[in-house]
Enzyme design. Structure first.
Site, PDB file in Angstrom:
ATOM      1  N   TRP A 199      -0.787  -8.650  -2.152  1.00 21.82           N
ATOM      2  CA  TRP A 199       0.219  -7.593  -1.989  1.00 21.82           C
ATOM      3  C   TRP A 199       0.515  -7.442  -0.494  1.00 21.82           C
ATOM      4  CZ3 TRP A 199      -0.301  -2.964   0.750  1.00 21.82           C
ATOM      5  CH2 TRP A 199       0.826  -2.123   0.686  1.00 21.82           C
ATOM      6  N   ASP A 478      11.642  -2.498 -10.950  1.00 23.56           N
ATOM      7  CA  ASP A 478      10.298  -2.626 -10.383  1.00 23.56           C
ATOM      8  C   ASP A 478       9.272  -2.900 -11.477  1.00 23.56           C
ATOM      9  OD1 ASP A 478       8.374  -2.588  -8.404  1.00 23.56           O
ATOM     10  OD2 ASP A 478       9.078  -0.709  -7.529  1.00 23.56           O
ATOM     11  N   MET A 479       8.080  -3.308 -11.075  1.00 24.60           N
ATOM     12  CA  MET A 479       6.975  -3.580 -12.016  1.00 24.60           C
ATOM     13  C   MET A 479       5.697  -3.530 -11.186  1.00 24.60           C
ATOM     14  SD  MET A 479       4.745  -5.905 -13.485  1.00 24.60           S
ATOM     15  CE  MET A 479       4.236  -6.446 -15.083  1.00 24.60           C
ATOM     16  N   ASN A 480       5.005  -2.388 -11.265  1.00 23.17           N
ATOM     17  CA  ASN A 480       3.972  -2.122 -10.262  1.00 23.17           C
ATOM     18  C   ASN A 480       2.526  -2.251 -10.715  1.00 23.17           C
ATOM     19  OD1 ASN A 480       5.431  -1.597  -7.846  1.00 23.17           O
ATOM     20  ND2 ASN A 480       6.229   0.253  -8.801  1.00 23.17           N
ATOM     21  N   ASP A 548       6.545  -5.590  -0.083  1.00 21.66           N
ATOM     22  CA  ASP A 548       6.487  -4.193   0.355  1.00 21.66           C
ATOM     23  C   ASP A 548       6.206  -4.106   1.849  1.00 21.66           C
ATOM     24  OD1 ASP A 548       7.142  -2.850  -1.897  1.00 21.66           O
ATOM     25  OD2 ASP A 548       5.091  -2.401  -2.524  1.00 21.66           O
TER      26      ASP A 548
HETATM   27  C1  GLA Z   1       7.034  -0.425  -5.345  1.00 23.25           C
HETATM   28  C2  GLA Z   1       8.195  -1.102  -4.663  1.00 23.25           C
HETATM   29  C3  GLA Z   1       8.676  -0.244  -3.524  1.00 23.25           C
HETATM   30  C4  GLA Z   1       9.076   1.117  -4.037  1.00 23.25           C
HETATM   31  C5  GLA Z   1       7.913   1.748  -4.775  1.00 23.25           C
HETATM   32  C6  GLA Z   1       8.327   3.026  -5.458  1.00 23.25           C
HETATM   33  O1  GLA Z   1       5.910  -0.417  -4.541  1.00 23.25           O
HETATM   34  O2  GLA Z   1       7.848  -2.371  -4.230  1.00 23.25           O
HETATM   35  O3  GLA Z   1       9.757  -0.850  -2.865  1.00 23.25           O
HETATM   36  O4  GLA Z   1      10.182   0.982  -4.895  1.00 23.25           O
HETATM   37  O5  GLA Z   1       7.381   0.869  -5.767  1.00 23.25           O
HETATM   38  O6  GLA Z   1       7.298   3.593  -6.168  1.00 23.25           O
END
Ligand code: GLA
Length: 744
Positions: A199, A478-480, A548
């Protein structure tokens, strides 16, 4: 482009620059002969098959002490019938046996290229652009039909492969391994190149000497991952960035993958790419079929950069698609790094007003606008505006942004749900979880079971309402988190090995439905930055948030590594605030702009907090980008100096006809009284005269000089303060310059 020697059963794919040769072995299995620079057509090639009697070998036929699959280079190898290397295919029958003997049955050659149902894939716009060879093989005992498909492109040195299985028998079969591509090279004198990281540190270039045994990268996370990219290259030891033989392999897929190179005891190299067999098991009932994702392989004799340019052209023009493929992408501003969850409508309007004043075209509202989303513990799954923050709803906000003359974009994380959400309260069973086990969380969220149609329908329904009510021109998808406790309550025990793949098919289906319903919608993919930055996503989302980490100096490596496979036009890259929120570094606004501009350009900070001087620079950057975005999007990309190898990063975007180029040079740390430096450029016309302009100089030179002697870098590092040079600032750390090279 495809010829067949019917007598010898040799198939030759040849586009004038590359050749791929395969043949039918006496045993019926498909054998591999050659992949590389184009060879003459019409020859006999079977002498390329190498085999010899060796002790301690298992042979196929009694009385024959020469023919063993262990020694034969194959197209789609199996295990257990004399080959002891990793196979491309493993099938189990209902009797528990896992021996499969596919035998050649017939072939067809079709003009063009067929789509892969439900899967992303390269395509053609007219049938003359490509030719496809389909080899049908059968295992009569199992009742299994296997079609190996190879497409060769006319204008690109690439071959796309996929495999289709049909159970024509009477009993169910289980595919335990079904790779998209397998390729046996006659030698292993290569280095492997992979893109690995983490990450905020995605896609570093890692080069290894191949040794006996297995070198592999993979994902078992459900997403293609920050850790490894679904890509592998082979480069000859003497190959450089711009010369020498390189083969690249890329999987058009966003889920679990395996990319593997195995060197055996005879120095034969087997490369494999496909869905990760770990955890994979697909049940094929009689009459059912299964298609693997597509794998693309390219060949170049122009080094790593030559390989990259092949990928860039193919992926930009014949993988990305739809309304946005060839259109100039809007300069955007995103509020995330400026506000996180903490904002109300007025803040956003203030941001947007300033952005408009600077020339920004698209305002993107990031996380925090929906449900009870004031932190990351609640709200995912409830895609309705939070009235406390947005009293006029998304429609009201979008209308105001549109009235300012900007487009409006919105963040979603469609695949996720928080426990604290109406969706979870109504459907706690919608998440991926294993019965009797506590589901693990990531960022306090759970993964929706997208292998189930009704779950995808629910999210589609919510998104559809918003997208049809409000003027939303862009979404950030997004996909976190990765998947854990993978299991779907909707499928029986013997189909649980399908869930990872079915999940990704569900993700693709939601993308497809949105694209069909809103063809002009621009989608940017994201997964905590670049956790799902792959060729599969590119088919649906022509740009992706690269990382990020928005620090310009970190981005040098991230974008440089990413460019091995992916065109710069798809790399979301933003100017963010200083000190940078990920690494605490302060870099000049020029450098932040220069680095981000070689990408899908935008800003991610509160412009109201910038000084007048900085705002002036921002306006200039945006104007410059708008003038040049055609070149950034369509030009040829050349990596010139690697930030993985030294104190400089440099790259060049050149018009394909060589009439113009922009060269971005970033010096990472300041140096005192350093050497004179030149960078030989590429892609120019040796016979044309160019004007070279940068912030500090202007002179004329012929293309041959720029490509041989090189572009002379300005000596801003001597420690002197040169009049008109921007003062001592030019000697600081993290300086960068863009040189414009224009034919006159
Ligand atoms: C992720 C994305 C970020 C932002 C956050 C929001 O980390 O990569 O750019 O959108 O989620 O929670």
């Amino acid at each position: 482009m495809i010829t067949v020697n019917e007598k010898e059963h040799v198939f030759h794919l040849n586009n004038g620059r590359i050749s791929y040769l395969l043949y039918v072995m006496d045993s019926g299995q498909m054998g591999h002969l050659y992949f590389g620079k184009a060879l003459h057509t019409g020859g006999s090639y079977l002498h390329m098959v190498e085999k010899a009697h060796r002790p301690m070998t298992t042979y196929i036929t009694e009385g024959d002490l020469y023919t063993s699959y262990e020694h034969l280079r194959q197209e789609y190898p199996v295990y257990g019938t004399s080959d002891y290397r990793y196979p491309a295919l493993e099938v189990q029958g209902t009797d528990g046996s896992s021996i499969c003997k596919p035998e050649y049955h017939s072939y067809v050659i079709v003009s063009g290229k067929k789509p892969l149902e439900g899967l992303p894939a390269t395509y053609v716009e007219d049938d003359g652009e490509a030719e496809t060879l389909e080899i049908l093989m059968r295992d009569e005992w199992l009742g299994l039909e296997i079609t190996l498909s190879y497409t060769i492109f006319r204008d690109c040195d690439a071959i796309a492969r996929s495999v289709r299985f049909v159970n024509q028998g009477k009993n169910p079969l289980f595919l335990d391994r079904a790779m998209s591509l397998s390729l046996d090279y006659p030698d292993a004198d290569w280095e492997s190149v992979q893109l690995s990281g983490s990450w905020a540190r995605e896609r570093s270039v890692v080069t290894k000497k191949l040794e006996p045994g297995v070198t592999a990268v993979s994902s078992m996370r459900g997403n293609s991952s920050h850790q490894h990219n679904p890509f592998l290259a082979l480069k000859r030891k003497d190959a450089t960035e711009h010369a020498g033989e390189v083969c690249g392999f890329s999987l058009v897929y966003s889920g679990n993958f395996l990319a593997q190179a195995e060197v055996d005891n005879y120095n034969v190299l087997r490369v494999m790419l496909g869905i990760n067999p770990f955890g994979f098991r697909w049940k094929l009932e009689p009459g059912e079929s299964f298609v693997t994702p597509e794998a693309v392989m390219v060949w170049s004799c122009e080094g790593m950069n030559g390989m990259s340019r092949q990928f860039h052209t193919l992926y930009r023009e014949r993988l990305a698609r739809g309304y946005w493929r060839d259109r100039e992408r809007p300069v955007l501003i995103n509020n995330w790094e400026a506000t996180a969850f903490d904002y109300v409508e007025e803040d956003l309007i203030r941001f947007a007003l300033k952005a408009k004043e600077c020339g920004i075209e698209l305002f993107v509202l990031d996380d925090g606008w929906f449900g009870a989303r004031n932190n990351d513990r609640a709200g995912l799954g409830d895609w309705r505006a939070n009235p406390a923050k947005l009293p006029n709803g998304i429609k009201g906000l979008a209308d105001q942004i549109e009235a300012l003359g900007m487009k409006f974009g919105l963040w979603f994380e469609p695949e996720m749900v928080n426990r604290d959400s109406d969706l979870f309260r109504a459907h706690p069973d919608y998440i991926i979880q294993t019965p009797g086990r506590t589901p693990s969380h990531g960022r306090n969220q759970f993964v929706l079971d997208f292998s189930r149609r009704e779950v995808v329908d629910e999210i589609y329904g919510q998104m559809y309402i918003l997208l049809s009510q409000a003027k939303i021109s862009y979404i950030k998808w997004d996909m976190n988190r990765s998947i854990s406790e993978c299991y779907s309550s909707a499928f029986p025990a013997d189909r649980q090995g399908e869930i990872f793949h079915r999940y990704i098919l569900g993700v693709y289906s939601l993308h497809e439905r949105l694209i069909q319903a809103f063809p002009k919608l621009l989608i940017e993919s994201c997964s905590s930055g670049g956790g799902r930055f792959d060729a599969g996503m590119l088919y649906y989302a022509p740009q992706g948030w690269t990382s990020d980490d928005s620090d310009a100096i970190e981005r040098l490596k991230i974008q440089y590594g990413t460019s091995l496979v992916y065109p710069v036009s798809c790399m979301g890259a933003h100017v963010s605030a200083c000190p940078n929120s990920q690494v605490g570094r302060s870099t000049p606004i020029e450098t932040r702009g220069n680095v981000a501009m070689t990408g899908a350009f935008g800003y991610e900070l509160d412009l109201n907090k910038l000084s007048e001087e900085e705002l002036k620079t921002v306006k200039q950057q945006i104007a410059f980008y708008k003038q040049n975005r055609g070149l950034f999007a369509q030009g040829s990309f050349y990596r010139l100096l690697s930030p993985f190898e030294g104190n400089f990063a440099a790259w060049e975007m050149a018009e394909r006809d060589g009439s113009r180029a922009l060269v971005t040079v970033t010096r990472i740390l300041s140096e005192i009284n350093g050497p004179y430096r030149r960078i030989p450029l590429l892609g120019l016309n040796p016979d044309r005269k160019y004007r070279i302009c940068s912030r500090y100089l202007s002179y004329d030179a012929y293309g041959d000089e720029l490509m041989q002697f090189g572009l002379m870098l300005e000596d801003q590092a001597s420690g002197q303060v040169i009049e008109g040079s921007g003062g001592s600032g030019s000697c600081e750390d993290f300086r960068s310059l863009v040189y414009e090279i224009m034919a006159i």
